[in-house]
Each structure stands twice: as C-alpha cells, then as structure tokens.
Design a protein around this motif. Structure first.
Motif, short mmCIF file in Angstrom:
data_model
loop_
_atom_site.label_atom_id
_atom_site.label_comp_id
_atom_site.label_asym_id
_atom_site.label_seq_id
_atom_site.Cartn_x
_atom_site.Cartn_y
_atom_site.Cartn_z
N UNK A 46 -25.74 31.38 -31.99
CA UNK A 46 -25.78 32.62 -32.14
C UNK A 46 -24.74 33.61 -32.06
N UNK A 47 -23.60 33.14 -31.41
CA UNK A 47 -22.39 34.02 -31.45
C UNK A 47 -21.38 33.40 -32.49
N UNK A 48 -21.97 32.72 -33.34
CA UNK A 48 -20.97 32.19 -34.45
C UNK A 48 -21.00 33.02 -35.59
N UNK A 49 -20.18 32.67 -36.81
CA UNK A 49 -20.36 33.60 -37.83
C UNK A 49 -21.04 32.91 -38.88
N UNK A 50 -21.98 32.21 -38.63
CA UNK A 50 -22.86 31.56 -39.60
C UNK A 50 -23.87 32.62 -40.48
N UNK A 51 -24.21 32.25 -41.62
CA UNK A 51 -25.50 33.12 -42.02
C UNK A 51 -26.57 32.78 -41.10
N UNK A 52 -27.53 33.99 -41.10
CA UNK A 52 -28.79 34.10 -40.18
C UNK A 52 -29.72 32.90 -40.48
N UNK A 53 -29.84 32.24 -41.68
CA UNK A 53 -30.71 31.28 -42.12
C UNK A 53 -30.09 30.00 -41.23
N UNK A 54 -28.67 29.65 -41.38
CA UNK A 54 -28.04 28.58 -40.71
C UNK A 54 -28.38 28.70 -39.23
N UNK A 55 -28.41 29.90 -38.79
CA UNK A 55 -28.44 29.82 -37.26
C UNK A 55 -29.92 29.47 -36.86
N UNK A 56 -30.99 30.23 -37.47
CA UNK A 56 -32.33 29.67 -37.46
C UNK A 56 -32.42 28.17 -37.42
N UNK A 57 -32.02 27.63 -38.54
CA UNK A 57 -32.19 26.00 -38.78
C UNK A 57 -31.45 25.21 -37.60
N UNK A 58 -30.34 25.85 -37.12
CA UNK A 58 -29.71 24.77 -36.12
C UNK A 58 -30.45 25.19 -34.81
N UNK A 59 -30.84 26.37 -34.61
CA UNK A 59 -31.69 26.51 -33.45
C UNK A 59 -33.04 25.77 -33.27
N UNK A 60 -33.53 25.82 -34.35
CA UNK A 60 -34.74 24.96 -34.63
C UNK A 60 -34.69 23.56 -34.41
N UNK A 61 -33.52 22.93 -35.12
CA UNK A 61 -32.99 21.53 -34.97
C UNK A 61 -32.86 21.27 -33.50
N UNK A 62 -32.25 21.99 -32.60
CA UNK A 62 -31.96 21.78 -31.31
C UNK A 62 -33.09 21.96 -30.27
N UNK A 63 -34.10 22.84 -30.72
CA UNK A 63 -35.35 23.04 -29.88
C UNK A 63 -36.13 22.22 -30.14
N UNK A 64 -36.44 21.52 -31.16
CA UNK A 64 -37.58 20.53 -31.76
C UNK A 64 -36.94 19.03 -31.22
N UNK A 65 -35.74 18.81 -31.26
CA UNK A 65 -35.03 17.72 -30.98
C UNK A 65 -34.04 17.86 -29.85
N UNK A 66 -34.09 18.03 -28.75
CA UNK A 66 -33.16 18.40 -27.89
C UNK A 66 -31.96 17.49 -27.76
#
Length: 108
Positions: A62-82
């Motif tokens: 969330x603190x990175x300079x990634x586009x918002x879509x990439x932030x959501x995708x990375x958060x979902x990947x880590x949330x679904x597969x910790x």
C-alpha cells in the motif's frame, strides 16, 4: 484531496477490515474429537508469525508507487494464499523499482 490519496485511504480501510477478520478467524478452536488431524486448526504461534509477515507485505504494497489495480491484486494474492502469496510477492514483485522514498537524499 487528490484522487490517489482518497483511493489509498479506501484501500487502507479495506485492508484493516480484512486483517481484523483474519484475527477473528485465527482464534484457537476447541476440538472435542480424537482425530489428530484437527489439532492444528486455529492458528497458534506459526499462524501469528505468518499474520504479522502478511501485514508487513500489505503495508509495503500500500505504501509503494504501484498503480491501484496492482496494489489490489497483490493484496488479494497475499490475503487468499498467505504463505505462498507472501513468497511469490517477495520473489517476483520487483520491489526495489516501486519503493517510495527509499534511501536518503544527499544534502546540497
């Protein structure tokens, strides 16, 4: 207020709610049956360590300079597969190129 900061605020609140839900689901479960495969359910110390590492990944994303879509995708990947998601993030996410404010600036 800039649109990016508003989206970051929404992402932060969603992330906080997901973390709180994860804490609620990680509570130890009382097992009445004698099946040994059920004894590990509910988290424990290993679950707490994985949760803390996942929260560190969420904050870094969330603190990175990634586009918002990439932030959501990375958060979902880590949330679904910790565990696997965290390993994939650290191995394949190209972290140095998206770090915000990394290092010190030299004084003139």
């Amino acid at each position: 207020m800039a649109p990016n900061s508003k989206l970051d605020g929404v992402l932060s609140s969603v992330l906080l709610q997901l973390c709180l839900a994860t804490l609620g689901l990680a509570a130890p479960v009382v097992v009445e049956s004698k099946n040994s495969w059920q004894y590990g359910t509910g988290g424990g110390l290993l679950g707490l360590v994985i949760l803390i590492l996942d929260i560190i990944v969420f904050v870094e994303v969330l603190q990175s300079t990634r586009p918002p879509v990439q932030k959501i995708v990375w958060c979902l990947v880590v949330f679904l597969f910790p565990v696997v998601g965290m390993a994939i993030y650290y191995l394949f996410s190209n972290r140095p190129s998206y770090q915000r404010g990394s290092g010190y600036e030299t004084l003139a």
